[in-house]
Scaffold this motif. Structure first.
Motif, PDB file in Angstrom:
ATOM      1  N   THR A  56       4.026   6.332   8.959  1.00 47.10           N
ATOM      2  CA  THR A  56       3.413   5.716   8.641  1.00 47.10           C
ATOM      3  C   THR A  56       4.192   5.073   7.617  1.00 47.10           C
ATOM      4  O   THR A  56       5.547   4.960   7.330  1.00 47.10           O
ATOM      5  N   THR A  57       4.078   3.261   7.495  1.00 46.77           N
ATOM      6  CA  THR A  57       4.319   2.622   6.657  1.00 46.77           C
ATOM      7  C   THR A  57       3.010   2.135   5.857  1.00 46.77           C
ATOM      8  O   THR A  57       2.259   2.554   5.437  1.00 46.77           O
ATOM      9  N   ALA A  58       3.689   1.214   4.543  1.00 44.25           N
ATOM     10  CA  ALA A  58       2.312   0.514   3.654  1.00 44.25           C
ATOM     11  C   ALA A  58       1.127   0.543   4.132  1.00 44.25           C
ATOM     12  O   ALA A  58       0.427   0.948   3.496  1.00 44.25           O
ATOM     13  N   ARG A  59       1.234   0.010   5.290  1.00 43.84           N
ATOM     14  CA  ARG A  59      -0.272  -0.161   6.014  1.00 43.84           C
ATOM     15  C   ARG A  59       0.006  -0.564   7.707  1.00 43.84           C
ATOM     16  O   ARG A  59      -0.549  -0.928   8.074  1.00 43.84           O
ATOM     17  N   LEU A  90       6.864  -6.368  -2.277  1.00 48.21           N
ATOM     18  CA  LEU A  90       7.242  -6.626  -0.889  1.00 48.21           C
ATOM     19  C   LEU A  90       7.150  -6.126  -0.133  1.00 48.21           C
ATOM     20  O   LEU A  90       6.861  -6.323   1.213  1.00 48.21           O
ATOM     21  N   MET A  91       7.094  -4.477  -0.349  1.00 44.68           N
ATOM     22  CA  MET A  91       6.664  -3.652   0.390  1.00 44.68           C
ATOM     23  C   MET A  91       5.048  -3.410   1.370  1.00 44.68           C
ATOM     24  O   MET A  91       5.313  -2.272   2.384  1.00 44.68           O
ATOM     25  N   GLU A  92       4.889  -3.869   0.258  1.00 48.33           N
ATOM     26  CA  GLU A  92       3.017  -3.740   0.655  1.00 48.33           C
ATOM     27  C   GLU A  92       2.269  -4.416   1.961  1.00 48.33           C
ATOM     28  O   GLU A  92       1.548  -3.929   2.527  1.00 48.33           O
ATOM     29  N   ASP A  93       3.197  -5.758   2.482  1.00 48.08           N
ATOM     30  CA  ASP A  93       2.491  -6.461   3.734  1.00 48.08           C
ATOM     31  C   ASP A  93       3.816  -6.888   4.900  1.00 48.08           C
ATOM     32  O   ASP A  93       3.893  -8.205   4.944  1.00 48.08           O
TER      33      ASP A  93
END
Length: 328
Positions: free
Chosen positions: A10-13, A257-260
Motif C-alpha cells: 500500500t501507499t497513501a491511497r 502532497l503524498m495523499e493523492d
C-alpha cells in the motif's frame, strides 16, 4: 505458500496485491491492509468465472461507521504485456461485508496477475444526518487549535485592523502586521529587525507571487485558511514556505502532497520533492512509479521527462527500477 503471497502493498491511497499463480486453489484471501481508518481485505474465488471482492475487515468500527468508498479497481496480467481489465469507477458505495462489492470477471487470467485498487475517496456518515464527510478532508482542519484566538487573528487580517506593513505582489497589494509575520517566519523577522528597506519604508515587494496565492499564504499564517483553498494552492504554498522558512507549512504541504499521488501528477510531485528536499514524497512517488508499475501507464510523459529532466533525478528513477528488479 510464502507469506508474501497474501501481503498487499500500500501507499497513501493505492493498494496492490500480486498473485503469482492461483494454481489449483479456488479461493484466496489477502492479509488485512490499512487504507484510511479501516483494515481491508481482497479475495479471489475461482469458479466458472473469477470473483473478486473488496471489503473492510469486520469490526465494531465497520458495524458502527462503515466506509463509503469511491475507487477504481483493475486486474493487470503481468504475463500479457500488462494487459489490464478495469471495472467502471465506483462512487460513494457503502461497504459493510464481503458481498457489497463483488466483481465477476469472465476473461480468464493465467500466471501472474496484479489486483490494483486506487481509492479516490473514503467517507463516513455524518453524525447529524447530513451529507457524508470525507475522512481526507478532515486531516488539515483538525490541526488548528484554539479556534476563538485564531478567529480573532483572522479578523485582524480580513478587516485590516491596525495593519502596519504593505506587501506589494505581482498584481496587487495587501496590508498585514509585522509582529505576526515576524513571529511566523525567520526571514520576515530578519527584515524587520535590521535596517533594511522593508523596515524603513514599511513595504515588502514580492513580485514572484500573485495576490490570490499570497492571500492564501497570509491566511495560513493567521490561522484562517480553508481546506479547499489550501489544496488549490499547496504547491505555491510549498514554494512560499521554503522561501520564508516556515517549517510547519512546508511539512503540512509535504504530507498533503503524498495523499493523492496519481498518474497525472506523479512526475510533477517527484520534481518538487527533489527541488524542496521532501524525502518522503520523493520515496512515495518512486514507489508509485516503479513498485506499483505505474511507470508503464505514463510512457509518453516519462519519455518527455527523460529528455529534459534533472539528471540526478532520472538516475534515481533508474536506480529504483534496478533495485525493484533485484527482488524478482
Amino acid at each position: 505458500m510464502s507469506e508474501s503471497a497474501f501481503r498487499v502493498e500500500t501507499t497513501a491511497r493505492l493498494a496492490q496485491w500480486r498473485i503469482d499463480n492461483l494454481g489449483s486453489c479456488t479461493y484466496r484471501k489477502s492479509d488485512p491492509f490499512k487504507i484510511g481508518n479501516w483494515n481491508w481485505h481482497l479475495s479471489v474465488e475461482k469458479n466458472r468465472a473469477l470473483y473478486l471482492r473488496l471489503h473492510p475487515e469486520i469490526s465494531n468500527l465497520t458495524r458502527d461507521n462503515p466506509p463509503i468508498a469511491s475507487f477504481i479497481i483493475r486486474v493487470i496480467c503481468s504475463a500479457d504485456d500488462r494487459k489490464a481489465l478495469t471495472h467502471p469507477e465506483i462512487t460513494d458505495k457503502q461497504l459493510k461485508n464481503n458481498d457489497d462489492f463483488v466483481w465477476p470477471i469472465e476473461v480468464p487470467f493465467t500466471g501472474k496477475f496484479i489486483i490494483d485498487v486506487e481509492f479516490l475517496d473514503l467517507k463516513t456518515a455524518s453524525p447529524n444526518g447530513g451529507e457524508p464527510c470525507s475522512i481526507w478532508a478532515e486531516g488539515f482542519t483538525t490541526k488548528q487549535s484554539n479556534e476563538t484566538a485564531l478567529a480573532c487573528l483572522g479578523r485582524m487580517l480580513t478587516e485590516g485592523i491596525n495593519t502596519d506593513i504593505i506587501i506589494n505582489v505581482s498584481d496587487g497589494s495587501i496590508g498585514a502586521h509585522r509582529a505576526v509575520l515576524a513571529s511566523r517566519s525567520p526571514v520576515f523577522h530578519s527584515m524587520f529587525s535590521h535596517n533594511l528597506q522593508e523596515k524603513e519604508l514599511s513595504t515588502i515587494n514580492i513580485p514572484d507571487m500573485s495576490i490570490e496565492v499570497f492571500q492564501a499564504f497570509l491566511r495560513y499564517i493567521y490561522g484562517n485558511i480553508k481546506h479547499e483553498e489550501f489544496r488549490t494552492h499547496r504547491l505555491a504554498l510549498l514554494q512560499a514556505a521554503d522561501k520564508y522558512d516556515i517549517l510547519d507549512l512546508k511539512e503540512v504541504c509535504h504530507e498533503s502532497l503524498m495523499e493523492d499521488i496519481d498518474a497525472k501528477n506523479v512526475l510533477e510531485r517527484l520534481q518538487n520533492a527533489n527541488l524542496y528536499q521532501l524525502h518522503k514524497l520523493k520515496t512515495s512517488c518512486l514507489r508509485y512509479l516503479v513498485k506499483f508499475g505505474k511507470i508503464y501507464d505514463i510512457r509518453d510523459d516519462l519519455n518527455a521527462f527523460l529528455q529534459c529532466g534533472d539528471r540526478e533525478l532520472i538516475a534515481d528513477i533508474f536506480n529504483e527500477v534496478l533495485n525493484t528488479w533485484k527482488g524478482f
